[in-house]
Design a protein around this motif. Sequence first.
Motif, PDB file in Angstrom:
ATOM      1  N   ARG A  58       0.710  -1.698   0.167  1.00 40.47           N
ATOM      2  CA  ARG A  58      -0.150  -0.214   0.102  1.00 40.47           C
ATOM      3  C   ARG A  58       0.966   1.374   0.067  1.00 40.47           C
ATOM      4  N   LEU A  59       0.529   2.239  -1.003  1.00 43.15           N
ATOM      5  CA  LEU A  59       1.679   3.425  -0.933  1.00 43.15           C
ATOM      6  C   LEU A  59       0.482   4.280  -0.047  1.00 43.15           C
ATOM      7  N   LYS A  60       2.251   5.199   0.905  1.00 45.54           N
ATOM      8  CA  LYS A  60       1.569   6.107   1.986  1.00 45.54           C
ATOM      9  C   LYS A  60       2.175   7.504   1.622  1.00 45.54           C
ATOM     10  N   TRP A  61       0.915   8.214   1.691  1.00 45.22           N
ATOM     11  CA  TRP A  61       1.170   9.631   0.650  1.00 45.22           C
ATOM     12  C   TRP A  61       1.665  10.850   1.450  1.00 45.22           C
ATOM     13  N   ASN A  62       1.991  11.574   1.374  1.00 42.95           N
ATOM     14  CA  ASN A  62       2.610  12.453   2.538  1.00 42.95           C
ATOM     15  C   ASN A  62       1.360  13.904   2.086  1.00 42.95           C
ATOM     16  N   ILE A  63       0.497  14.150   1.097  1.00 42.23           N
ATOM     17  CA  ILE A  63      -0.207  15.413   1.147  1.00 42.23           C
ATOM     18  C   ILE A  63      -0.016  16.552   2.138  1.00 42.23           C
ATOM     19  N   PRO A  64       0.210  17.496   1.065  1.00 37.01           N
ATOM     20  CA  PRO A  64      -0.353  18.458   2.488  1.00 37.01           C
ATOM     21  C   PRO A  64      -1.987  18.915   2.452  1.00 37.01           C
ATOM     22  N   GLU A  65      -1.997  19.772   3.296  1.00 35.79           N
ATOM     23  CA  GLU A  65      -3.417  20.716   3.767  1.00 35.79           C
ATOM     24  C   GLU A  65      -3.847  21.016   2.372  1.00 35.79           C
ATOM     25  N   PRO A  66      -3.550  21.622   1.858  1.00 31.52           N
ATOM     26  CA  PRO A  66      -3.779  22.357   0.876  1.00 31.52           C
ATOM     27  C   PRO A  66      -4.222  21.722  -0.697  1.00 31.52           C
ATOM     28  N   CYS A  67      -3.936  20.763  -0.943  1.00 30.13           N
ATOM     29  CA  CYS A  67      -3.058  20.282  -1.560  1.00 30.13           C
ATOM     30  C   CYS A  67      -4.907  19.631  -1.479  1.00 30.13           C
ATOM     31  N   ILE A  68      -4.604  19.108  -0.480  1.00 29.59           N
ATOM     32  CA  ILE A  68      -6.060  17.484  -0.293  1.00 29.59           C
ATOM     33  C   ILE A  68      -7.669  18.553   0.193  1.00 29.59           C
ATOM     34  N   ASP A  69      -7.372  20.232   0.115  1.00 32.29           N
ATOM     35  CA  ASP A  69      -8.235  21.334   0.308  1.00 32.29           C
ATOM     36  C   ASP A  69      -8.844  21.291  -1.683  1.00 32.29           C
ATOM     37  N   VAL A  70      -7.767  20.733  -1.995  1.00 28.61           N
ATOM     38  CA  VAL A  70      -7.746  21.385  -3.714  1.00 28.61           C
ATOM     39  C   VAL A  70      -8.728  19.819  -4.330  1.00 28.61           C
TER      40      VAL A  70
END
Length: 62
Positions: free
Chosen positions: A49-61
């Motif tokens: 399983r890939l674990k992504w470290n996505i910043p909160e602003p990107c998640i919002d977009v």
Amino acid sequence: MNAEHSWADAPIMSHLTEEVLYDELADFGYNDDGACVGELTTTLLPPQRLKWNIPEPCIDVI
């Protein structure tokens, strides 16, 4: 297979496809079930399983 379309694409891509398909059949072949002839030479690792470290602003977009 995908290629940029220009005036000389068809002969090049057709020749490449013909070579690949012929080599696959001539060098490797297939059994009666349609599977590739030969022995398995490697052991595949199980999927991870890939674990992504996505910043909160990107998640919002997203």
